[in-house]
Design an enzyme around this catalytic site. Structure first.
Site, mmCIF file in Angstrom:
data_model
loop_
_atom_site.group_PDB
_atom_site.id
_atom_site.type_symbol
_atom_site.label_atom_id
_atom_site.label_comp_id
_atom_site.label_asym_id
_atom_site.label_seq_id
_atom_site.Cartn_x
_atom_site.Cartn_y
_atom_site.Cartn_z
ATOM 1 N N HIS A 1 0.945 -1.205 -0.138
ATOM 2 C CA HIS A 1 0.087 0.039 -0.001
ATOM 3 C C HIS A 1 0.973 1.933 0.209
ATOM 4 O O HIS A 1 0.310 2.431 -0.915
ATOM 5 C CB HIS A 1 -0.536 0.114 1.434
ATOM 6 C CG HIS A 1 -1.974 -1.458 1.340
ATOM 7 N ND1 HIS A 1 -2.961 -1.023 1.238
ATOM 8 C CD2 HIS A 1 -1.882 -2.132 0.701
ATOM 9 C CE1 HIS A 1 -3.999 -1.966 1.312
ATOM 10 N NE2 HIS A 1 -3.475 -3.125 1.091
ATOM 11 N N ASP B 1 -5.586 6.163 2.124
ATOM 12 C CA ASP B 1 -6.389 4.359 1.611
ATOM 13 C C ASP B 1 -7.642 4.127 1.787
ATOM 14 O O ASP B 1 -7.840 4.111 3.291
ATOM 15 C CB ASP B 1 -5.244 4.072 2.514
ATOM 16 C CG ASP B 1 -5.058 2.091 2.427
ATOM 17 O OD1 ASP B 1 -5.704 1.592 1.958
ATOM 18 O OD2 ASP B 1 -3.543 2.133 1.315
ATOM 19 N N GLN C 1 12.636 -5.496 -6.689
ATOM 20 C CA GLN C 1 12.280 -6.213 -7.157
ATOM 21 C C GLN C 1 11.863 -5.454 -8.695
ATOM 22 O O GLN C 1 12.350 -5.995 -9.825
ATOM 23 C CB GLN C 1 10.238 -6.373 -7.080
ATOM 24 C CG GLN C 1 10.136 -7.511 -7.502
ATOM 25 C CD GLN C 1 8.438 -8.220 -7.276
ATOM 26 O OE1 GLN C 1 8.827 -8.849 -6.310
ATOM 27 N NE2 GLN C 1 7.408 -8.070 -7.818
ATOM 28 N N GLU D 1 3.217 -4.087 -11.817
ATOM 29 C CA GLU D 1 5.184 -4.273 -12.561
ATOM 30 C C GLU D 1 5.533 -4.903 -13.390
ATOM 31 O O GLU D 1 6.136 -4.984 -14.377
ATOM 32 C CB GLU D 1 5.588 -4.843 -10.903
ATOM 33 C CG GLU D 1 5.731 -3.442 -9.728
ATOM 34 C CD GLU D 1 5.937 -3.782 -8.384
ATOM 35 O OE1 GLU D 1 6.732 -5.002 -8.187
ATOM 36 O OE2 GLU D 1 5.704 -2.786 -7.767
HETATM 37 N N1 UDP Z 1 9.166 -6.025 -3.280
HETATM 38 C C1 UDP Z 1 10.445 -5.516 -3.122
HETATM 39 N N2 UDP Z 1 11.128 -6.541 -3.180
HETATM 40 C C2 UDP Z 1 10.846 -8.081 -3.073
HETATM 41 C C3 UDP Z 1 9.794 -8.799 -3.222
HETATM 42 C C4 UDP Z 1 8.096 -7.234 -3.008
HETATM 43 O O1 UDP Z 1 10.472 -4.730 -4.203
HETATM 44 O O2 UDP Z 1 11.995 -8.554 -2.662
HETATM 45 C C5 UDP Z 1 7.578 -5.181 -3.293
HETATM 46 C C6 UDP Z 1 7.043 -5.430 -5.177
HETATM 47 O O3 UDP Z 1 7.878 -4.597 -6.154
HETATM 48 C C7 UDP Z 1 6.064 -5.297 -4.724
HETATM 49 C C8 UDP Z 1 5.776 -4.961 -3.272
HETATM 50 O O4 UDP Z 1 7.159 -5.235 -2.900
HETATM 51 O O5 UDP Z 1 5.393 -3.188 -5.416
HETATM 52 C C9 UDP Z 1 4.943 -6.190 -3.362
HETATM 53 O O6 UDP Z 1 2.913 -5.456 -2.811
HETATM 54 P P1 UDP Z 1 2.095 -6.593 -3.976
HETATM 55 O O7 UDP Z 1 0.861 -6.109 -4.105
HETATM 56 O O8 UDP Z 1 2.817 -7.562 -5.000
HETATM 57 O O9 UDP Z 1 2.471 -8.192 -2.429
HETATM 58 P P2 UDP Z 1 1.609 -7.461 -1.114
HETATM 59 O O10 UDP Z 1 3.376 -7.303 -0.256
HETATM 60 O O11 UDP Z 1 1.126 -6.633 -0.610
HETATM 61 O O12 UDP Z 1 1.333 -8.988 -0.872
#
Ligand code: UDP
Length: 458
Positions: free
Chosen positions: A40, A130, A350, A373
């Site tokens: 978020h 949010d 990521q 992404e």
């Molecule tokens: N992310 C990251 N590195 C990692 C895993 C995830 O930067 O090793 C980031 C990813 O780019 C995304 C966020 O964490 O922006 C995860 O959001 P998402 O909505 O996909 O999943 P959630 O964590 O909310 O289940």
């Protein structure tokens, strides 16, 4: 009588203008309130950067002790209270209790923050909160400010929860096939588990459906999506709520490059491991499987074992993000055995990984940020949804956007290694691999076009 007005850089709202704004000539000041989860914070900080780029003053507020890094350019980061104020105090508190505490402490501390900013000569004009925190809209209203709701899920998922909110979709959902306006027919397995088995997830259906509280009254409603990704769902939502798609909210470097130095999200709850980029440099184009389940998923040990077996069986190079809290579920010696073929890290950047030419496929839980992404960077996906909106996102990845497949779990709810291997092969080298890659490329271009043409305040 309420008449349409154009505010905040070209937005039209039919809601009456708060008194505070009538006198003010200077550029507005937005207070941004993300729900304190990585998935978020990321879209809301990117949205904030775009507004700041246009000269809008931004204050971004999160509870204390949430971030490990806070480099977000010219955006002021402030703290509000969720009633705990440290990670240690939050640990072990259930979602229902935490939400209640956040509502009480958040309402009070946000009101105080708005006062403090006003007294310091930086009066707030608009609260962008949010949708998980409808109390933020109530604070805005009580202070006579503009209120905007920000949805971090797709419009299609909004359609599902809005129908529950309006009493048009009965929960728990018992039908085999669900037909809702603006959506393709959905199987039960495509729905968020909160509407299928709400009793298994106490408090979460209320949280998700509660996102619509006060929204019809708010001045603006933003959705982190791209109109064309889900035209019918957007059009249907617009009949009731004036939603504006503002996505994809990913750093400018990966899209239009208009914002200088906007190379990453900047506000992180985890520390990335830098070794992975070096390892990707050594691999040939489209040869590596990138695996990540985001910031929250807690997979069954059995599921982790099946994944580990599958990765070994593909014979391909892989990069797997296993958060430190999940490492104990890996098969014994797996990290050592995999070395040479696979790299396991606790967190990575990521976007950098997905943008690297060596990555050929993303095995993902289909969290909405990860999915958006991958769509924005043209990477085909194997969806292994864990909960929340992920099953719906995976359905769209496979059947609507046609940029990957949704893996099928067995009767125990585990996706077995054979299924995983077959999905990875299908996406990386199957008959339709080229078509999926071409679709991924198409959506990647659309992300950029949408940002230019529709989000005209960018
Ligand atoms: N992310 C990251 N590195 C990692 C895993 C995830 O930067 O090793 C980031 C990813 O780019 C995304 C966020 O964490 O922006 C995860 O959001 P998402 O909505 O996909 O999943 P959630 O964590 O909310 O289940």
């Amino acid at each position: 009588m309420i008449t349409p007005q154009t505010n905040l850089h070209g937005y039209t709202t039919t809601k009456s203008k708060p008194k505070e704004m009538e006198k003010k000539q200077q550029k507005p000041h937005c207070l941004i309130l993300p729900y304190p989860l990585q998935g978020h914070i990321n879209p809301m900080i990117q949205f904030s950067k775009r507004l700041a780029h246009k000269g809008i003053t931004i204050t971004f507020a999160v509870p204390q002790g949430i971030l490990t890094s806070s480099a977000a350019g010219n955006i002021a980061v402030e703290t509000i209270s969720d009633g705990y104020d440290s990670a240690a105090n939050r640990a072990g508190v259930g979602p229902q209790e935490r939400l209640l505490s956040f509502k009480t402490a958040g309402t009070e501390s946000t009101s105080r923050l708005i006062e403090k900013l006003r007294e310091g000569g930086r009066p707030v004009d608009c609260v962008v909160c949010d949708a998980f925190m409808p109390w933020g809209l109530a604070v805005a209203k009580s202070k006579g400010l503009f209120g905007a709701a920000f949805f971090t899920q797709t419009s299609s998922v909004n359609v599902i929860y809005y129908n529950v909110f309006k009493g048009l979709l009965k929960v728990p959902v018992l039908e085999k096939e669900i037909v809702l306006p603006g959506l393709p027919p959905l199987a039960v397995s495509d729905l968020p588990p909160f509407v299928v088995e709400p009793e298994k997830h106490p408090g979460l259906l209320e949280l998700l459906v509660g996102q619509f509280e006060g929204v019809e009254d708010s001045h603006f409603v933003f959705v982190n999506s791209v109109y064309e990704l889900e035209e019918e769902a957007n059009d249907w939502m617009k009949k009731s709520i004036s939603v504006k798609t503002i996505g994809p909210t990913i750093p400018s470097l990966y899209l239009d490059k208009r914002l200088q130095d906007d190379t990453n999200y900047g506000l992180s709850m985890f520390k990335p491991d830098d070794t992975c980029m070096k390892s990707l440099q050594q691999r040939s184009p489209k040869s590596v499987i990138y695996v990540s389940f985001g910031s929250m998923a807690k997979l069954d040990k059995h599921q982790m074992e099946e994944l580990a077996t599958a990765l070994k069986l593909t014979g391909k190079h892989f990069l797997w993000v296993v958060r430190s809290s999940e490492v104990s579920k890996l098969p014994e010696n797996f990290t050592d055995e995999a070395s040479g073929k696979g790299l396991i890290v606790s967190w990575c950047s990521q976007l950098e990984v997905l943008a690297h030419e060596a990555v050929g496929c993303f095995v993902t839980h289909c969290g909405w940020n990860s999915t958006l992404e991958a769509l924005s960077l043209g990477v085909p996906m194997v969806g292994v949804p864990w909960w929340s909106d992920q099953a719906t996102n995976a359905k769209f990845v496979m059947d609507v956007w046609k940029v990957g497949v949704k893996a099928c779990p067995n009767e125990e709810g585990v996706v077995g290694h054979e299924e995983l291997v077959s999905c990875v092969k299908h996406v990386m080298e199957g008959e339709r691999a080229g078509e999926m890659r071409e679709n991924a490329r198409k959506w990647k271009e659309l992300g950029k076009v949408d940002l230019y043409t529709r989000n005209n305040f960018y």
